[in-house]
Enzyme design. Structure first.
Site, PDB file in Angstrom:
ATOM      1  N   HIS A  13       0.860  -1.205   0.000  1.00  0.00           N
ATOM      2  CA  HIS A  13       0.000   0.000   0.000  1.00  0.00           C
ATOM      3  C   HIS A  13       0.882   1.235   0.000  1.00  0.00           C
ATOM      4  O   HIS A  13       1.472   1.587   1.022  1.00  0.00           O
ATOM      5  CB  HIS A  13      -0.905   0.008   1.249  1.00  0.00           C
ATOM      6  CG  HIS A  13      -1.841   1.178   1.332  1.00  0.00           C
ATOM      7  ND1 HIS A  13      -3.161   1.052   1.697  1.00  0.00           N
ATOM      8  CD2 HIS A  13      -1.665   2.510   1.096  1.00  0.00           C
ATOM      9  CE1 HIS A  13      -3.748   2.242   1.689  1.00  0.00           C
ATOM     10  NE2 HIS A  13      -2.855   3.148   1.330  1.00  0.00           N
ATOM     11  N   LYS A  98      -9.861  -0.640  -5.508  1.00  0.00           N
ATOM     12  CA  LYS A  98      -9.853   0.024  -4.199  1.00  0.00           C
ATOM     13  C   LYS A  98     -11.188   0.675  -3.900  1.00  0.00           C
ATOM     14  O   LYS A  98     -11.703   1.448  -4.710  1.00  0.00           O
ATOM     15  CB  LYS A  98      -8.749   1.091  -4.188  1.00  0.00           C
ATOM     16  CG  LYS A  98      -8.625   1.883  -2.895  1.00  0.00           C
ATOM     17  CD  LYS A  98      -7.934   1.106  -1.790  1.00  0.00           C
ATOM     18  CE  LYS A  98      -7.982   1.812  -0.454  1.00  0.00           C
ATOM     19  NZ  LYS A  98      -6.809   2.634  -0.200  1.00  0.00           N
ATOM     20  N   HIS A 135     -10.437   1.158   2.159  1.00  0.00           N
ATOM     21  CA  HIS A 135     -10.204   2.181   3.183  1.00  0.00           C
ATOM     22  C   HIS A 135     -11.395   2.078   4.129  1.00  0.00           C
ATOM     23  O   HIS A 135     -12.504   2.475   3.776  1.00  0.00           O
ATOM     24  CB  HIS A 135     -10.096   3.586   2.580  1.00  0.00           C
ATOM     25  CG  HIS A 135      -9.855   4.633   3.626  1.00  0.00           C
ATOM     26  ND1 HIS A 135      -8.652   5.266   3.794  1.00  0.00           N
ATOM     27  CD2 HIS A 135     -10.665   5.121   4.602  1.00  0.00           C
ATOM     28  CE1 HIS A 135      -8.727   6.102   4.813  1.00  0.00           C
ATOM     29  NE2 HIS A 135      -9.935   6.043   5.324  1.00  0.00           N
ATOM     30  N   HIS A 173      -4.368  -0.357   6.055  1.00  0.00           N
ATOM     31  CA  HIS A 173      -3.871   0.482   7.147  1.00  0.00           C
ATOM     32  C   HIS A 173      -4.762   0.436   8.395  1.00  0.00           C
ATOM     33  O   HIS A 173      -5.336   1.436   8.803  1.00  0.00           O
ATOM     34  CB  HIS A 173      -3.636   1.920   6.697  1.00  0.00           C
ATOM     35  CG  HIS A 173      -4.739   2.579   5.904  1.00  0.00           C
ATOM     36  ND1 HIS A 173      -6.064   2.457   6.218  1.00  0.00           N
ATOM     37  CD2 HIS A 173      -4.699   3.369   4.808  1.00  0.00           C
ATOM     38  CE1 HIS A 173      -6.779   3.150   5.354  1.00  0.00           C
ATOM     39  NE2 HIS A 173      -5.973   3.705   4.488  1.00  0.00           N
TER      40      HIS A 173
HETATM   41  N1  LIG Z   1      -3.533   7.890   4.618  1.00  0.00           N
HETATM   42  C1  LIG Z   1      -3.704   9.190   4.434  1.00  0.00           C
HETATM   43  O1  LIG Z   1      -3.848   9.926   5.410  1.00  0.00           O
HETATM   44  N2  LIG Z   1      -3.712   9.757   3.195  1.00  0.00           N
HETATM   45  C2  LIG Z   1      -3.670   9.071   1.935  1.00  0.00           C
HETATM   46  C3  LIG Z   1      -4.977   8.453   1.562  1.00  0.00           C
HETATM   47  C4  LIG Z   1      -5.307   7.171   2.315  1.00  0.00           C
HETATM   48  O2  LIG Z   1      -4.584   6.185   2.230  1.00  0.00           O
HETATM   49  O3  LIG Z   1      -6.326   7.122   3.013  1.00  0.00           O
HETATM   50  C5  LIG Z   1      -3.228  10.076   0.869  1.00  0.00           C
HETATM   51  O4  LIG Z   1      -3.398   9.787  -0.317  1.00  0.00           O
HETATM   52  O5  LIG Z   1      -2.705  11.133   1.215  1.00  0.00           O
HETATM   53 ZN   LIG Z   2      -3.199   5.120   1.593  1.00  0.00          ZN
HETATM   54 ZN   LIG Z   3      -6.755   5.074   3.074  1.00  0.00          ZN
END
Ligand SMILES: NC(=O)N[C@@H](CC(=O)O)C(=O)O
Ligand SMILES: [Zn+2]
Ligand SMILES: [Zn+2]
Length: 342
Positions: A13, A98, A135, A173
């Protein structure tokens, strides 16, 4: 001096962005990663086979180091069709799609407004063996930001998992004990990525003694009981958890602002930061499975055939790195990281 040799890791990721920034992000991801799952939340997003493939061409044009291979992802919208899924899968370069709930995170405005509308698409994905990456946060304004992951699991993901038992799903994540439990209790077709920053930090690091915008990412850092649960999951030896940095660069000024962007940059030192987290847990011997074996096994891809060696030797992280015409402030800027690649 402590040292460890592991099969070359992959990043399941990452955000490489586009245009001028690509040369910097491609250089960083290909330092030691064999492959990476490239997130499609560009402006505009990579919603069809052609845009995903031309994005892949732009990444390869930056001449990644070694044998680095980008694995592409389709961005699901309310308009995605089952035919598009089949077409994308047939290219051999697009391995997943996604799901961004519309409005949940950076560049997710074109995301999905109601998961129920995606059922024909999920059915096609299940049939052709394309993974669903998620997500996992609800977007309702009345739901507290710290509860959005847990409520997504209960209200959105639970029915999808039940209705598509053969669909391989990666909850991206993860940030809570609830997500760890959800993944552990689900079938072998459900797995999760864990970032280095969610292993190393909790919300105190972001909020105590001043607000630190470079720790602001989504899903947001949680309290330390969740951080502990993530470390236990990552070092447990379970095949369901693997490395996904969610390295997400934003220009320095866009982070250090009255309304700062969500995303933390870790690609400058990804495997080094994970090594530190595993070492802190007294489980450096578990790093290889998490970083290099569980991911390819879940994606049904071969493991990398070469190795890298990490040594416990501290080094200083610069205050910033170049990001196209601008700068990005990485995690650990101006501080030390305890491990490095030999
Ligand atoms: N993780 C984040 O805070 N930001 C990610 C988007 C994501 O993975 O949710 C991004 O593209 O900046
Ligand atoms: Zn991300
Ligand atoms: Zn994300």
């Amino acid at each position: 001096m402590t040292s460890i040799t592991i099969v070359r890791p992959d990043d399941w990721h990452i955000h490489l962005r586009d245009g001028e920034q690509l040369k910097d992000t491609v250089r960083d991801v290909s330092r030691y990663m064999g492959r990476a799952i490239i997130m499609p939340n560009l402006v505009p997003p990579a919603t069809c086979t052609e845009t995903a493939l031309s994005y892949r061409d732009r990444i390869m044009a930056e001449k990644p180091q070694g044998n680095f291979k980008p694995l592409m992802v389709l961005y699901l919208t309310d308009k995605t069709t089952p035919e598009e899924i089949k077409k994308a899968k047939a290219t051999g370069h697009i391995v997943a799609a996604k799901l961004y709930p519309a409005g949940a995170t950076t560049n997710s405005d074109s995301g999905v407004t109601d998961v129920k509308n995606m059922y024909p698409v999920f059915k096609a994905m299940q049939e052709v063996g394309m993974l669903l990456l998620v997500h996992g946060e609800v977007t309702d304004s009345e739901i507290d930001i710290f509860d959005r992951e847990k409520i997504f699991l209960d209200t959105v993901l639970t029915p999808v998992v039940a209705d598509f038992p053969e669909l391989k799903i990666v909850l991206e994540h993860i940030t809570t004990q609830d997500a760890v439990k959800f993944v552990e209790a689900a079938s072998d077709n459900v797995a999760a990525t864990i970032t280095a920053h969610h292993l190393l930090y909790n919300r105190n690091h972001m909020l105590v003694g001043g607000i630190r915008p470079h720790f602001y990412c989504l899903p947001i850092l949680k309290r330390n009981i969740h951080q502990d649960a993530l470390n236990k999951a990552a070092t447990s030896g379970s095949k369901k958890f693997f490395l996904g940095t969610d390295s997400a660069p934003h220009m320095k000024d866009k982070k250090e602002a009255a309304c700062g962007c969500a995303g933390s940059y870790t690609a400058h030192a990804a495997i080094e930061l994970y090594a530190e987290a595993f070492d802190d847990s007294g489980a450096i011997d578990k790093l290889e499975a998490f970083a290099s074996l569980n991911g390819p096994d879940f994606y049904n891809l071969p493991r990398n055939s070469d190795t890298i060696t990490l040594v416990k030797e501290a080094w200083n992280v610069p205050e910033s790195y170049s990001l196209g015409d601008d700068k990005v402030v990485p995690i650990r800027a101006g501080e030390q990281i305890q491990w490095q690649v030999k």
